[in-house]
Design a protein around this motif. Structure first.
Motif, PDB file in Angstrom:
ATOM      1  N   VAL A  52       0.843  -1.194   0.000  1.00 39.86           N
ATOM      2  CA  VAL A  52       0.000   0.000   0.000  1.00 39.86           C
ATOM      3  C   VAL A  52       0.879   1.245   0.000  1.00 39.86           C
ATOM      4  N   GLN A  53       1.904   1.231   0.809  1.00 41.73           N
ATOM      5  CA  GLN A  53       2.833   2.360   0.855  1.00 41.73           C
ATOM      6  C   GLN A  53       3.462   2.619  -0.509  1.00 41.73           C
ATOM      7  N   GLU A  54       3.962   1.559  -1.135  1.00 39.20           N
ATOM      8  CA  GLU A  54       4.629   1.723  -2.419  1.00 39.20           C
ATOM      9  C   GLU A  54       3.661   2.220  -3.499  1.00 39.20           C
ATOM     10  N   ASN A  60       1.925   9.287  -6.138  1.00 37.79           N
ATOM     11  CA  ASN A  60       2.369  10.653  -5.871  1.00 37.79           C
ATOM     12  C   ASN A  60       3.493  11.067  -6.821  1.00 37.79           C
ATOM     13  N   GLU A  61       4.419  10.165  -7.061  1.00 40.70           N
ATOM     14  CA  GLU A  61       5.536  10.471  -7.974  1.00 40.70           C
ATOM     15  C   GLU A  61       5.039  10.744  -9.388  1.00 40.70           C
ATOM     16  N   PRO A 168      -1.036   9.900   3.498  1.00 44.30           N
ATOM     17  CA  PRO A 168      -1.080  10.284   2.074  1.00 44.30           C
ATOM     18  C   PRO A 168       0.296  10.428   1.427  1.00 44.30           C
ATOM     19  N   ASN A 169       1.368  10.528   2.211  1.00 41.82           N
ATOM     20  CA  ASN A 169       2.711  10.594   1.625  1.00 41.82           C
ATOM     21  C   ASN A 169       3.376   9.230   1.531  1.00 41.82           C
ATOM     22  N   GLY A 170       2.680   8.180   2.018  1.00 48.46           N
ATOM     23  CA  GLY A 170       3.217   6.827   1.945  1.00 48.46           C
ATOM     24  C   GLY A 170       3.833   6.325   3.231  1.00 48.46           C
ATOM     25  N   ASP A 171       4.045   7.178   4.210  1.00 49.56           N
ATOM     26  CA  ASP A 171       4.552   6.719   5.502  1.00 49.56           C
ATOM     27  C   ASP A 171       3.453   5.938   6.232  1.00 49.56           C
ATOM     28  N   ALA A 172       3.861   5.044   7.137  1.00 46.72           N
ATOM     29  CA  ALA A 172       2.906   4.252   7.910  1.00 46.72           C
ATOM     30  C   ALA A 172       3.114   4.506   9.395  1.00 46.72           C
ATOM     31  N   VAL A 173       2.005   4.653  10.107  1.00 45.70           N
ATOM     32  CA  VAL A 173       2.062   4.937  11.543  1.00 45.70           C
ATOM     33  C   VAL A 173       1.000   4.114  12.261  1.00 45.70           C
ATOM     34  N   THR A 174       1.200   3.957  13.560  1.00 45.85           N
ATOM     35  CA  THR A 174       0.175   3.405  14.432  1.00 45.85           C
ATOM     36  C   THR A 174      -0.554   4.562  15.100  1.00 45.85           C
ATOM     37  N   LYS A 449      -9.695  20.659  10.395  1.00 44.87           N
ATOM     38  CA  LYS A 449      -8.987  21.388   9.337  1.00 44.87           C
ATOM     39  C   LYS A 449      -7.505  21.542   9.677  1.00 44.87           C
ATOM     40  N   SER A 450      -7.214  21.794  10.939  1.00 46.49           N
ATOM     41  CA  SER A 450      -5.816  21.926  11.361  1.00 46.49           C
ATOM     42  C   SER A 450      -5.073  20.602  11.195  1.00 46.49           C
ATOM     43  N   LEU A 451      -5.710  19.516  11.566  1.00 43.80           N
ATOM     44  CA  LEU A 451      -5.090  18.193  11.433  1.00 43.80           C
ATOM     45  C   LEU A 451      -4.934  17.807   9.960  1.00 43.80           C
ATOM     46  N   LYS A 452      -5.892  18.207   9.150  1.00 44.86           N
ATOM     47  CA  LYS A 452      -5.793  17.934   7.716  1.00 44.86           C
ATOM     48  C   LYS A 452      -4.572  18.639   7.139  1.00 44.86           C
ATOM     49  N   ALA A 453      -4.376  19.872   7.511  1.00 43.13           N
ATOM     50  CA  ALA A 453      -3.224  20.628   7.016  1.00 43.13           C
ATOM     51  C   ALA A 453      -1.911  20.008   7.488  1.00 43.13           C
ATOM     52  N   LYS A 454      -1.921  19.429   8.669  1.00 42.08           N
ATOM     53  CA  LYS A 454      -0.707  18.824   9.221  1.00 42.08           C
ATOM     54  C   LYS A 454      -0.386  17.488   8.557  1.00 42.08           C
ATOM     55  N   TRP A 455      -1.393  16.627   8.404  1.00 39.56           N
ATOM     56  CA  TRP A 455      -1.151  15.252   7.976  1.00 39.56           C
ATOM     57  C   TRP A 455      -1.336  15.023   6.480  1.00 39.56           C
ATOM     58  N   ASP A 456      -2.021  15.935   5.816  1.00 41.60           N
ATOM     59  CA  ASP A 456      -2.206  15.806   4.358  1.00 41.60           C
ATOM     60  C   ASP A 456      -2.127  17.184   3.711  1.00 41.60           C
TER      61      ASP A 456
END
Length: 468
Positions: A52-54, A60-61, A168-174, A449-456
């Motif tokens: 999924v990440q790839e 994006n690329e 959305p940038n491909g990184d994965a987090v818990t 909206k603030s979290l959206k700007a931060k994470w995406d």
């Protein structure tokens, strides 16, 4: 094609990349509603989180939009804006594993409701899920969800202990109460905006009894006032185990002239308790009564939410206009019924539509702190939506949309706050305002909206009721 060859080098042999010219593309691309759906240049079927990440990084690329599928029942206007998009099809990531202590389960991001219920049942367990069998569990949870068990345990999303999320940038987090808490808050209610969930950890419960009790009544339209006046009274003493699940429908084999009211009491408890709660409905003299017991699989079919039932099946244009209510305004409901009756006679192509009134118990829902998740509208007691359904026909599209809006407006005008629509995000048509879908609390929307700007920050996740 370069897309297939270039991306394939980044995925395992267990995955699949399917292009429009491939024989299985149309089957894989088929959705519950094709109307205003995404336009796809490729479908990727990953089997692991890293794939999924790839896929996201590749999209994006290449400057390609991407959309995500778990069940294929997403139906909102923004999906149509995703053109020449890669679809990430999670359906092969569908594990259901109960923990050793039986208190939780790990669930793949592509699991549907049917498979989650069945997988847990094998271990004598259950959790709060959506009801339509083929809907993806992820879709339910990202928007909060509703289900039979919410009166006892809270909303489906209230069962989430943690999740694995590809950003959305491909990184994965818990995300959990211990890690990335702000993002954990956001994905529970507005999650379509923040990433791709590859795995959920859900709270589970013992199955109390193997069979639910049900009693189904059919009433003519002239009983509407008496029936829903009684329903308002019954809601005041509604047990956590009970759900009132009703439709206004037009089964022409019973009454070819006018719609009928199909009314079910669904009960997770002893038959005697269920029958006692439903007894007042008998005094209204129903045309038909069907009572029995059923497991969850059978219950889906009985309520037209099984995989081959009207609520789930593919091939129709289906348009929804939801509204949350505190109680039934009888005059407004009569206006809606009469509107349905008149429209079905004038536009017979719409007779396969149904008007769904979901009356869940709210004990468990309101026991949860309203600020603990991004879910709005926790005080609503009824979820109503029109399912305007018909064979695809451009001539009918504007008539269907007009009907859905008029029905919702009748109920809104008779609601506790006619100036503020409350619309369930997972049913949203897509033309609602952000406040109507994500809540009228200014602080809640500002935080999202603030979290959206931060994470995406590049707004890659923008194809389902986008916050920005």
């Amino acid at each position: 094609m370069a897309l297939k060859t270039d991306l394939a080098t980044r995925l395992s042999d267990a995955s699949a990349i399917v292009l429009p010219e491939d024989s299985d593309f149309q089957k894989l691309a088929a959705r519950w509603r094709e109307w205003h759906g995404p336009g796809l240049c490729a479908i990727v079927k990953p089997t692991t989180e890293s794939e999924v990440q790839e896929t996201i990084r590749f999209a994006n690329e290449q400057g390609l939009p991407f959309v995500v599928r778990s069940g294929g029942h997403g139906a909102t206007e923004a999906l149509g804006e995703a053109q020449n998009a890669i679809q990430i099809d999670l359906r092969d990531m569908n594990k259901v594993e109960v923990s050793a202590d039986g208190e939780s389960a790990t669930v793949g991001g592509g699991t549907n409701v049917r498979d989650l219920v069945a997988g847990l049942a094998k271990a004598g367990k259950r959790t709060v899920t959506g009801i339509c069998e083929l809907v993806g569990v992820s879709a339910v949870l990202l928007g909060g969800g509703h289900g039979w068990l919410q009166g006892q345990y809270g909303l489906p999303v209230d069962q989430v202990l943690s999740a694995r999320l590809v950003l959305p940038n491909g990184d994965a987090v818990t995300v959990s109460d211990d890690e990335n808490r702000d993002l954990f808050w956001a994905i529970r209610g507005a999650g379509h905006n923040f990433g791709v969930v590859t795995e959920w950890t859900l709270r589970t419960y013992d199955i109390k009894i193997p069979k639910w009790s049900y009693e189904i009544f059919v009433f003519p339209g002239d009983k509407l006032e008496e029936l829903y006046t009684l329903t308002n009274e019954m809601m005041k003493t509604q047990p956590p185990e009970a759900t009132q699940w009703t439709y206004i429908i037009s089964p022409t084999h019973i009454n070819p002239e006018h719609p009928l009211i199909w009314y079910a009491i669904i009960y997770d408890g002893p038959v005697d308790d269920a029958r006692k709660y439903a007894q007042p409905l008998h005094d209204i003299c129903p045309m038909m009564v069907n009572a029995g017991v059923a497991d969850t699989r059978e219950l889906a079919d009985l309520t037209f939410q099984g995989e081959n039932s009207p609520g789930c099946k593919y091939g129709l244009t289906s348009i929804r206009y939801p509204i949350g209510l505190k109680s039934y305004n009888i005059a407004a409901l009569r206006k809606a019924y009469d509107e349905i009756d008149e429209t079905f006679r004038r536009v017979p192509e719409l007779k396969g539509s149904f008007f769904l009134l979901e009356g869940y118990s709210t004990h468990g829902v309101q026991a949860v702190d309203k600020n603990s998740t991004a879910v709005p509208h926790r005080d609503d007691k009824i979820l109503v939506t029109s399912y305007i359904q018909y064979q695809p026909d451009p001539r009918i599209d504007p008539l269907a949309q007009e009907l859905g809006l008029r029905l919702r407006n009748h109920l809104l005008e008779g609601s506790d706050d006619p100036t503020r629509l409350r619309a369930y995000v997972n049913y949203a048509h897509g033309t609602e305002s952000l406040e109507e879908v994500y809540g009228w609390d200014e602080g809640r929307l500002a935080r999202l909206k603030s979290l959206k700007a931060k994470w995406d920050p590049e707004n890659r996740m923008r194809f389902y009721m986008p916050i920005s």
